[in-house]
Design an enzyme around this catalytic site. Sequence first.
Site, PDB file in Angstrom:
ATOM      1  N   GLY A  51      42.731  39.651  35.018  1.00 13.74           N
ATOM      2  CA  GLY A  51      43.570  39.448  35.910  1.00 13.74           C
ATOM      3  C   GLY A  51      43.838  40.300  37.130  1.00 13.74           C
ATOM      4  CB  ILE A  52      46.915  39.915  39.214  1.00 13.31           C
ATOM      5  CG1 ILE A  52      46.769  39.189  40.631  1.00 13.31           C
ATOM      6  CG2 ILE A  52      47.589  41.143  39.807  1.00 13.31           C
ATOM      7  CD1 ILE A  52      47.909  37.751  41.129  1.00 13.31           C
ATOM      8  N   GLY A  53      47.477  41.477  36.166  1.00 15.51           N
ATOM      9  CA  GLY A  53      47.979  42.610  35.788  1.00 15.51           C
ATOM     10  C   GLY A  53      47.055  43.831  35.410  1.00 15.51           C
ATOM     11  CB  SER A 101      52.867  32.590  42.996  1.00 13.18           C
ATOM     12  OG  SER A 101      52.408  31.646  43.492  1.00 13.18           O
ATOM     13  CB  THR A 104      54.524  41.331  30.851  1.00  9.77           C
ATOM     14  OG1 THR A 104      54.755  40.967  31.937  1.00  9.77           O
ATOM     15  CG2 THR A 104      55.255  42.575  30.431  1.00  9.77           C
ATOM     16  N   GLY A 105      50.738  41.040  30.429  1.00 13.24           N
ATOM     17  CA  GLY A 105      50.206  40.008  30.703  1.00 13.24           C
ATOM     18  C   GLY A 105      48.883  40.654  30.881  1.00 13.24           C
ATOM     19  CB  SER A 106      48.328  44.740  31.617  1.00 15.79           C
ATOM     20  OG  SER A 106      48.954  44.689  30.659  1.00 15.79           O
ATOM     21  CB  THR A 107      44.671  41.702  28.324  1.00 15.78           C
ATOM     22  OG1 THR A 107      45.026  40.007  28.241  1.00 15.78           O
ATOM     23  CG2 THR A 107      45.459  42.179  26.978  1.00 15.78           C
ATOM     24  CE1 TYR A 109      51.909  30.436  38.392  1.00 15.60           C
ATOM     25  CE2 TYR A 109      52.096  29.639  40.470  1.00 15.60           C
ATOM     26  CZ  TYR A 109      51.653  30.600  39.482  1.00 15.60           C
ATOM     27  OH  TYR A 109      51.552  32.073  40.527  1.00 15.60           O
TER      28      TYR A 109
END
Length: 264
Positions: free
Chosen positions: A18-20, A141, A13-16, A154
């Site tokens: 950065g780390i994803g 994190s 998820t969230g892979s568009t 966060y």
Amino acid sequence: MDLKLRDKLVLVTGSTGGIGKGTAKSFLQEGAKVIINGRTEKGVQAVIKELSSLGTVYGIAADVSKAEGCQHLIEKVNEIGNLDILVNNTGIFEVKPFVDVTEEEWLDYYQTNVLSAVRLSRAFLPEMMQRDFGRVINLASEAGIKPYPELVPYGVSKTPLVTLSRGLAEVTKGTKVTVNSVLPGPTWTEGFAQFITDLADEKGQDLDTFIAEYFKNDQPTSLIQRYATVEEVADTIVFLASENASAINGVAQRVEGGIIQSIL
């Protein structure tokens, strides 16, 4: 080393970005089939175009900060096949004084950073256990263990992912399913670059100087005294997802360069 990930179906998820995105790329390089996820179809398609030469890439646009977005993602994943590996990477953060964070923003942090992982794990973990193989990896994190005053919501939203991972690992007892969390530290991504820019602005410091002196002034306990790379974090995630890591379950794996001064 053969990580035995060929043809495994992976959702990040969230892979568009950065780390994803880096994690998706690392899985593809190991021969896995990867589902890219992001909020917009445009963003998802851009990453598919970028990574498709590396292997089989699918894309599903869905906003996992909302229950209906998670349900849409779950249904589309099941249409593709049985999910072997779930990487709950989606997360939001913003530099903001604690007293200025609204209740609506607090709820958005919780929905995005915590409940997205809860909803997707609840959907895919039982089927993994029935097949007696699966991996769930939750991106927490170091801020969830070492809170920062400018990132209070966060940090508060990342601590539960460590507890969630250990609790779900207990559920997998006696199976070949594992659940672990990964705790990246300062990692140079597009999002972290924006964080550094905002933090420098908040402190009224020159950006280039702030970046150069960040570890000396803001992270003096870092043992590596540099930013982690996306590849270093991604490769840790991929290893934990492999069959080579079958004996690692319920662990909070830090990738923060030794910032947290603790043996545990």
